[in-house]
Every structure is written in structure tokens, then in C-alpha cells.
Scaffold this motif. Sequence first.
Motif, PDB file in Angstrom:
ATOM      1  N   ASN A  23      50.943  53.251 -85.689  1.00 35.70           N
ATOM      2  CA  ASN A  23      52.166  54.053 -85.701  1.00 35.70           C
ATOM      3  C   ASN A  23      53.337  53.122 -85.484  1.00 35.70           C
ATOM      4  N   ASP A  24      54.352  53.215 -86.360  1.00 33.19           N
ATOM      5  CA  ASP A  24      55.512  52.334 -86.214  1.00 33.19           C
ATOM      6  C   ASP A  24      56.568  52.903 -85.273  1.00 33.19           C
ATOM      7  N   GLY A  25      56.311  54.077 -84.718  1.00 28.30           N
ATOM      8  CA  GLY A  25      57.234  54.670 -83.753  1.00 28.30           C
ATOM      9  C   GLY A  25      58.380  55.428 -84.383  1.00 28.30           C
ATOM     10  N   THR A  26      58.454  55.461 -85.715  1.00 30.23           N
ATOM     11  CA  THR A  26      59.571  56.153 -86.344  1.00 30.23           C
ATOM     12  C   THR A  26      59.153  57.158 -87.407  1.00 30.23           C
ATOM     13  N   SER A  27      58.060  56.902 -88.118  1.00 24.55           N
ATOM     14  CA  SER A  27      57.790  57.717 -89.295  1.00 24.55           C
ATOM     15  C   SER A  27      56.831  58.881 -89.077  1.00 24.55           C
ATOM     16  N   GLY A  28      56.233  59.002 -87.932  1.00 20.06           N
ATOM     17  CA  GLY A  28      55.325  60.119 -87.745  1.00 20.06           C
ATOM     18  C   GLY A  28      54.790  60.216 -86.341  1.00 20.06           C
ATOM     19  N   ASN A  29      54.138  61.339 -86.069  1.00 26.49           N
ATOM     20  CA  ASN A  29      53.483  61.536 -84.782  1.00 26.49           C
ATOM     21  C   ASN A  29      52.461  62.637 -84.930  1.00 26.49           C
ATOM     22  N   TYR A  30      51.631  62.780 -83.918  1.00 26.31           N
ATOM     23  CA  TYR A  30      50.747  63.932 -83.788  1.00 26.31           C
ATOM     24  C   TYR A  30      51.414  64.881 -82.814  1.00 26.31           C
ATOM     25  N   PHE A  31      51.357  66.177 -83.099  1.00 29.18           N
ATOM     26  CA  PHE A  31      52.120  67.127 -82.306  1.00 29.18           C
ATOM     27  C   PHE A  31      51.356  68.433 -82.127  1.00 29.18           C
ATOM     28  N   SER A  32      51.550  69.051 -80.979  1.00 24.06           N
ATOM     29  CA  SER A  32      51.082  70.409 -80.730  1.00 24.06           C
ATOM     30  C   SER A  32      52.175  71.137 -79.966  1.00 24.06           C
ATOM     31  N   SER A  33      52.565  72.291 -80.462  1.00 21.23           N
ATOM     32  CA  SER A  33      53.591  73.065 -79.764  1.00 21.23           C
ATOM     33  C   SER A  33      52.984  74.023 -78.754  1.00 21.23           C
ATOM     34  N   SER A  34      51.653  74.064 -78.682  1.00 26.18           N
ATOM     35  CA  SER A  34      51.034  75.075 -77.820  1.00 26.18           C
ATOM     36  C   SER A  34      49.865  74.543 -77.002  1.00 26.18           C
ATOM     37  N   ALA A  35      49.891  73.285 -76.611  1.00 29.90           N
ATOM     38  CA  ALA A  35      48.807  72.730 -75.801  1.00 29.90           C
ATOM     39  C   ALA A  35      49.013  73.140 -74.345  1.00 29.90           C
ATOM     40  N   SER A  36      48.697  74.390 -74.033  1.00 24.34           N
ATOM     41  CA  SER A  36      48.995  74.943 -72.710  1.00 24.34           C
ATOM     42  C   SER A  36      48.275  74.213 -71.587  1.00 24.34           C
ATOM     43  N   GLU A  37      47.102  73.632 -71.862  1.00 21.64           N
ATOM     44  CA  GLU A  37      46.407  72.905 -70.800  1.00 21.64           C
ATOM     45  C   GLU A  37      47.125  71.610 -70.440  1.00 21.64           C
ATOM     46  N   LEU A  38      48.129  71.221 -71.240  1.00 21.02           N
ATOM     47  CA  LEU A  38      48.928  70.049 -70.918  1.00 21.02           C
ATOM     48  C   LEU A  38      50.178  70.403 -70.131  1.00 21.02           C
ATOM     49  N   ASP A  39      50.357  71.676 -69.788  1.00 24.82           N
ATOM     50  CA  ASP A  39      51.417  72.089 -68.873  1.00 24.82           C
ATOM     51  C   ASP A  39      50.885  71.882 -67.458  1.00 24.82           C
ATOM     52  N   PHE A  40      51.115  70.704 -66.924  1.00 25.70           N
ATOM     53  CA  PHE A  40      50.527  70.310 -65.654  1.00 25.70           C
ATOM     54  C   PHE A  40      51.127  71.039 -64.473  1.00 25.70           C
ATOM     55  N   ASP A  41      52.350  71.526 -64.631  1.00 25.98           N
ATOM     56  CA  ASP A  41      53.077  72.162 -63.555  1.00 25.98           C
ATOM     57  C   ASP A  41      53.148  71.178 -62.384  1.00 25.98           C
ATOM     58  N   ASP A  42      52.927  71.612 -61.165  1.00 30.46           N
ATOM     59  CA  ASP A  42      53.001  70.723 -60.016  1.00 30.46           C
ATOM     60  C   ASP A  42      51.602  70.505 -59.457  1.00 30.46           C
ATOM     61  N   THR A  43      50.730  69.904 -60.274  1.00 30.47           N
ATOM     62  CA  THR A  43      49.344  69.655 -59.895  1.00 30.47           C
ATOM     63  C   THR A  43      49.046  68.162 -59.956  1.00 30.47           C
ATOM     64  N   ASP A  44      47.920  67.768 -59.378  1.00 31.19           N
ATOM     65  CA  ASP A  44      47.440  66.399 -59.500  1.00 31.19           C
ATOM     66  C   ASP A  44      46.856  66.228 -60.900  1.00 31.19           C
ATOM     67  N   PHE A  45      47.167  65.105 -61.544  1.00 31.23           N
ATOM     68  CA  PHE A  45      46.546  64.799 -62.826  1.00 31.23           C
ATOM     69  C   PHE A  45      46.650  63.311 -63.105  1.00 31.23           C
ATOM     70  N   SER A  46      45.856  62.858 -64.059  1.00 32.97           N
ATOM     71  CA  SER A  46      45.939  61.479 -64.523  1.00 32.97           C
ATOM     72  C   SER A  46      45.766  61.453 -66.030  1.00 32.97           C
ATOM     73  N   ILE A  47      46.331  60.425 -66.639  1.00 33.82           N
ATOM     74  CA  ILE A  47      46.241  60.211 -68.077  1.00 33.82           C
ATOM     75  C   ILE A  47      45.859  58.748 -68.266  1.00 33.82           C
ATOM     76  N   SER A  48      44.868  58.515 -69.106  1.00 32.86           N
ATOM     77  CA  SER A  48      44.416  57.165 -69.383  1.00 32.86           C
ATOM     78  C   SER A  48      44.462  56.934 -70.886  1.00 32.86           C
ATOM     79  N   LEU A  49      44.995  55.799 -71.301  1.00 28.03           N
ATOM     80  CA  LEU A  49      45.064  55.498 -72.726  1.00 28.03           C
ATOM     81  C   LEU A  49      45.136  53.996 -72.953  1.00 28.03           C
ATOM     82  N   TRP A  50      44.761  53.598 -74.158  1.00 27.73           N
ATOM     83  CA  TRP A  50      44.898  52.225 -74.614  1.00 27.73           C
ATOM     84  C   TRP A  50      46.125  52.155 -75.511  1.00 27.73           C
ATOM     85  N   VAL A  51      46.973  51.131 -75.328  1.00 27.11           N
ATOM     86  CA  VAL A  51      48.154  50.942 -76.178  1.00 27.11           C
ATOM     87  C   VAL A  51      48.195  49.504 -76.684  1.00 27.11           C
ATOM     88  N   TYR A  52      48.777  49.344 -77.865  1.00 21.41           N
ATOM     89  CA  TYR A  52      48.955  48.037 -78.493  1.00 21.41           C
ATOM     90  C   TYR A  52      50.313  48.046 -79.167  1.00 21.41           C
TER      91      TYR A  52
END
Length: 173
Positions: free
Chosen positions: A50-79
Motif C-alpha cells: 500500500n502506498d498510503g494514498t491510493s487505497g485502503n481496506y474499510f469497514s463502516s460497521s465493525a462494531s467489535e472494533l468499538d473498544f469504548d473504555d476497555t482493555d485491548f491490544s492490537i498487534s501487527l507487522w509493518v514495513y
Amino acid sequence: MALSDSLQNYYKLDESSGSNATDAHGSSDLTESGTMGSTASGVINNARTNDGTSGNYFSSSASELDFDDTDFSISLWVYFNSLPEFDFKTVWGGGNNVSIAGGDFGGNIVVWSIAGGSVDHSVSTSTWHHVVVTHDATANQISLTVDDGTPATDSTSGAATTSGFYLGATHSN
């Protein structure tokens, strides 16, 4: 307790065709907006460019990603091949300042920003980095760890809600 006991979503991003990023654990597939890029060699199987300008993956309704005020962690690989000067390439994000991004502000950095808190860590380009971010709701604290290093921390306030969720984009300051 197994790692997958509280797992909400798992996006491998190793699809060889199609316009969705399949949620290998849950049911919140992401839809491609614009052109996300080609399949490339990743740390585990394939990755998506991804070049950061021409596209992305998107969801307008990923309700389980509404963390609110809870404990959570996210792990990912970036380059990052390069990072834009005085701009951010958003790797992961949603509404209310929930984002993991990279940029060049006199040095390459990864920034974790959420609910009024922000932490950063220097990174090199042209190599894979394992990024782990956490939110501790009780302590009102966020942390960012890159490549198993020392966590950078900051205080937060408010809930970590998202108004949609995306992988890959550019956010200009």
C-alpha cells in the motif's frame, strides 16, 4: 488462557485475489476502497502493499472494533519503504483519534494515538517491524512497543470508539 480466547478479528492480508480482506477469526471482512496494492512476501506468508494514498481496506460497521473504555491490544507487522515528511501514513485507524501511523518528522517514527494520548517510537525503513499497542482502561494509559523494545506510554481520557475502521491510508496534518 489461549491467545485466541479473546481474539476479535484476525486479518492475514494474504489473499491472492478479490477485493476483500477476510477476517480469519470473526465475521468482519474489510472491503477494498481504491487500489490496495499487490501481494508481496510478508513475515508470515504473504502481505499486501500500500502506498498510503491510493487505497485502503474499510469497514463502516465493525462494531467489535468499538473498544469504548476497555482493555485491548492490537498487534501487527509493518514495513515502510519510506515515510512522508510532515505527514502520516495511517496503518490502522478509526474515529476519535484511534490510529497507528508512520511519518518523518526529522526521523522516522510510528505513532499510536487514542483518546487524547499519543506515543511514538523511532523505526527504520526497508525492514519489517512488529508493533504492539495496548490500552489499559483502569490506568487510563496507552503503550506502544516496537520489536519487543521498551514500551512508550502516555495517559488517555475518554472512550476509544471508532466510526468505521480502515487499514492503509494517508492522513495529512
